[in-house]
Design a protein around this motif. Structure first.
Motif, PDB file in Angstrom:
ATOM      1  N   LYS A   1     -23.073  49.080 -15.642  1.00 28.21           N
ATOM      2  CA  LYS A   1     -23.565  48.555 -14.375  1.00 28.21           C
ATOM      3  C   LYS A   1     -24.633  47.507 -14.643  1.00 28.21           C
TER       4      LYS A   1
ATOM      5  N   ARG B   1     -17.449  42.370 -13.183  1.00 27.36           N
ATOM      6  CA  ARG B   1     -17.883  43.565 -12.451  1.00 27.36           C
ATOM      7  C   ARG B   1     -16.751  44.107 -11.591  1.00 27.36           C
TER       8      ARG B   1
ATOM      9  N   ARG C   1     -14.951  47.764 -12.158  1.00 27.61           N
ATOM     10  CA  ARG C   1     -14.946  48.785 -11.109  1.00 27.61           C
ATOM     11  C   ARG C   1     -13.533  49.234 -10.781  1.00 27.61           C
TER      12      ARG C   1
END
Length: 160
Positions: A26, A12, A16
């Motif tokens: 997501k 993650r 990002r």
């Protein structure tokens, strides 16, 4: 904390910081508002100058408890039209198959880029649905028409 959760938190963070333009991914939110790192919603844009170019295609990525030793399951919506997508939506791609090319070092970014590549370059040797495979192999006019119709359905796809 499990190795799976640690790896997914790292994925993650990496996503990002650095993800391909036009893609999104997501973790989903649970009923209590927390993130479920084992289930992600993502959008994969069709590559420019392909039949897929107009759309951004939704996938659900489900990471097993044994991830990264075992690959995630990645699915388009049921009925998605592509020679290498089963009627259930499950994607037939070697890097997602632990008996073929899955390696624990493969990242989320590599997975979604691999799927984008597969959209425009189906593998005729690995058919997952008969109608799309047959049209791709023997009736390009029908195949192209169906892909363009499908692309229109996903022109402004996003999720919240």
């Amino acid at each position: 904390m499990s190795l799976t959760k640690i790896r997914l938190q790292e994925e993650r963070k990496l996503w990002r910081k650095d993800h391909p333009f036009g893609f999104f991914a997501k973790p989903v939110k649970t009923a209590d508002g927390s993130l479920d790192l084992t289930t992600w919603k993502a959008g994969i844009p069709g590559r420019d100058n392909t039949l897929w170019a107009e759309g951004t295609y939704p996938v659900t990525i489900t990471f097993p408890d044994e991830y990264p030793s075992k690959p995630p399951k990645v699915k388009f919506p049921a009925g998605f039209y592509h020679p290498n997508v089963y009627p259930s939506g499950t994607i037939c791609l070697s890097i997602l198959n632990e008996e073929q090319d899955w390696r624990p070092a493969i990242t989320l970014k590599q997975i979604v880029l691999g799927i984008q590549e597969l959209l425009g370059n189906p593998n005729p040797d690995s058919p997952a649905q008969e109608p799309a495979w047959r049209a791709f192999a023997k009736d390009k006019v029908t195949y192209e028409k169906k892909i363009k119709e499908q692309a229109k359905r996903y022109v402004n796809y996003s999720f919240n």
